[in-house]
Scaffold this active site. Structure first.
Site, mmCIF file in Angstrom:
data_model
loop_
_atom_site.group_PDB
_atom_site.id
_atom_site.type_symbol
_atom_site.label_atom_id
_atom_site.label_comp_id
_atom_site.label_asym_id
_atom_site.label_seq_id
_atom_site.Cartn_x
_atom_site.Cartn_y
_atom_site.Cartn_z
ATOM 1 N N HIS A 134 -0.583 -5.096 7.801
ATOM 2 C CA HIS A 134 0.325 -5.626 6.904
ATOM 3 C C HIS A 134 1.297 -6.376 7.071
ATOM 4 O O HIS A 134 2.173 -6.211 7.923
ATOM 5 C CB HIS A 134 0.744 -4.203 6.188
ATOM 6 C CG HIS A 134 -0.367 -3.405 5.698
ATOM 7 N ND1 HIS A 134 -0.754 -2.960 4.419
ATOM 8 C CD2 HIS A 134 -1.156 -2.292 6.466
ATOM 9 C CE1 HIS A 134 -1.748 -2.215 4.266
ATOM 10 N NE2 HIS A 134 -1.972 -1.747 5.692
ATOM 11 N N GLU B 80 -7.530 8.193 5.112
ATOM 12 C CA GLU B 80 -6.554 8.461 6.039
ATOM 13 C C GLU B 80 -5.552 9.681 5.755
ATOM 14 O O GLU B 80 -5.463 10.241 6.717
ATOM 15 C CB GLU B 80 -5.524 7.177 5.668
ATOM 16 C CG GLU B 80 -4.435 7.088 6.354
ATOM 17 C CD GLU B 80 -3.396 5.764 6.082
ATOM 18 O OE1 GLU B 80 -3.576 5.326 4.952
ATOM 19 O OE2 GLU B 80 -2.543 5.529 6.822
HETATM 20 ZN ZN ZN Z 1 -3.173 -0.030 6.451
#
Ligand code: ZN
Length: 363
Positions: free
Chosen positions: A21, A207
Site C-alpha cells: 500500500h 485476512e
Molecule cells: Zn493489504
C-alpha cells in the site's frame, strides 16, 4: 545442509512485489518533513520514534487497530508534491532491495481532503512512479483500491477511475479495508463493471474473516488474485503430521485454477490473522503447490521489507535459492502486466540474475 542464504544474497536476488500500500510504506523521515511543511501535528518528532510509533500501533492483534495509523500517513499525502514524492520514494526503496517489478495500491479518494481532484491525485502518483522508473529502470503497475466500509457508489467511482487510467499505468482494481462485517459482494456492481471492461481484479480476503469472504471475492466478484487468503486453511483438513486429509471445494478450485495468493506474513501476525509466524499456513500452501507470492503489505506499519519477509521464511521453513526463484516467478506470472512484459522480466531479469547468483554461490 545448512542454509547458505545470507541477508546480503537475499537482498541481491531479483524480487517481485504484488501487494504493497502506497500509504503504508512511507519513509519515516518523509512523514516528518511533509508534516512540518503542512503544519500537521505528529505524535513523535524523530524518524526512529515515529517509525516505532507506527509499528507499535499496527501490532495490536487486530485489523481495525492496524488500520488506524493510516489516518496519519494519509494526512500528510494531500498535495501534489507529497503524493509524487511518496510514490517516487516507494519505488526507489523497492529498487534499493532489487525489486524488479512492484505493484503499488491505494485508494485515491483518501487524498482529496484538501481540494485535490481525483485526477490530480492519480496524475501526481503516476508522475512520481514514472520518475522512479526513468532513474532506476524498475517496472511497476498501480492498483486502485475501493474501500469495503464505503458506499458501493464510491467503489463504482473508483472502478471508473481505474479503467480511465489503464493506459497510463493502472493495472488493476482491489477492495481493501476492514473485512469483518463488510462482505465483498456489497461492491459487486463495481467488480462487474471491471469485468465487462476486461480489467484485472485482486481482493483482500481471508485476512480478518473466513473462507466465505474468499469465496465471494472469487465467485461473486471475479477476483483473479486474493490478498492474504490466510483463512483459506479452514477449507483444508490436515492430520497431525500436516498431511492433507481432505480439501474443500474452494481450496481445490484455487489450487486447480492457479489463483495467486498474495501472502503478507508479518502483517498477518500483527493484525492477529495468525497467532504467530509458526502458525501461518504458508508452508502448507507451499507444500501442496498453491500459487503463493510473498509481499510486504505495508513496509512502514509492518516494519518490513521484501528482504525481511524472505529472510523470515528462510529462517522458519528453510527455503533455498530455488525456492526463492520459484516465489519470484510465481509473482511475475501472476502480475497484472501484459503477457509479453511479464515474459521479458521472467527471462531477461529473474532467470538470468538467479543463474548468475547460483554460479557465484557455488564458487
Ligand atoms: Zn493489504
Amino acid at each position: 545442509m545448512t542454509n547458505k542464504l545470507t541477508e546480503e544474497i537475499v537482498r541481491k536476488v531479483p524480487k517481485v512485489l504484488l501487494h504493497e500500500h502506497l500509504d503504508g510504506g512511507l519513509r519515516p523521515k518523509t512523514i516528518l518533513e511533509l508534516a512540518e511543511k503542512d503544519k500537521i501535528d505528529l505524535p513523535e518528532g524523530t524518524p526512529e520514534a515515529i517509525a516505532e510509533w507506527f509499528h507499535r500501533g499496527a501490532s495490536r492483534g487486530s485489523l481495525p487497530l492496524y488500520l488506524e495509523g493510516f489516518g496519519t500517513t494519509i494526512a500528510v499525502m494531500q498535495t501534489k508534491e507529497a503524493l509524487e514524492r511518496v510514490a517516487y520514494e516507494s519505488l526507489i526503496d523497492a529498487h534499493l532491495e532489487n525489486i524488479c517489478y512492484a505493484e503499488m495500491r491505494f485508494h485515491p479518494g483518501f487524498h482529496t481532503q484538501k481540494g485535490l481532484s481525483l485526477e490530480d491525485v492519480m496524475n501526481s502518483v503516476l508522475t512520481g512512479m514514472s520518475r522512479a522508473e526513468s532513474e532506476t529502470g524498475i517496472k511497476w503497475g498501480l492498483i486502485v483500491c475501493a474501500m469495503r466500509n464505503m458506499e458501493p457508489s464510491v467503489s463504482m467511482e473508483m472502478a471508473e477511475l481505474a479503467v480511465n487510467y489503464r493506459n497510463k499505468g493502472v493495472v488493476g482494481f482491489d477492495l481493501a479495508g476492514e473485512e469483518a462485517g463488510h462482505p465483498p459482494k456489497k461492491h459487486v456492481d463495481a467488480f462487474h463493471y471491471i469485468q465487462r471492461e476486461n480489467g484485472n481484479i485482486t481482493i483482500h480476503a481471508g485476512e480478518a474473516f473466513g473462507i466465505k469472504s474468499i469465496w465471494q471475492a472469487i465467485q461473486w466478484c471475479g477476483a483473479h488474485r486474493i490478498g492474504h487468503a490466510t483463512h483459506l486453511i479452514e477449507d483444508i483438513t490436515l492430520d497431525e503430521s500436516g498431511k492433507i486429509i481432505q480439501m474443500g471445494p474452494l481450496a481445490q478450485y484455487i489450487l486447480d485454477k492457479r489463483v495467486p495468493l498474495e501472502i503478507c506474513l508479518l502483517s498477518n501476525v500483527q493484525t492477529g490473522a495468525v497467532s504467530s509466524i509458526e502458525a501461518h499456513p504458508l508452508p502448507i500452501y507451499w507444500k501442496y503447490k498453491f500459487r503463493i507470492t510473498v509481499n510486504t503489505d505495508n513496509r512502514l506499519m509492518s516494519n518490513t521489507t521484501m528482504t525481511n519477509e524472505l529472510m523470515t521464511i528462510i529462517k522458519h521453513w528453510n527455503f533455498n535459492l530455488d525456492d526463492l526463484e520459484k516465489l519470484a516467478l510465481n509473482a511475475m506470472k501472476s502480475s497484472f502486466l501484459p503477457y509479453k512484459k511479464r515474459l521479458d522480466l521472467i527471462y531477461n531479469v529473474i532467470k538470468t540474475e538467479y543463474a548468475k547468483i547460483r554460479i557465484e554461490m557455488e564458487k
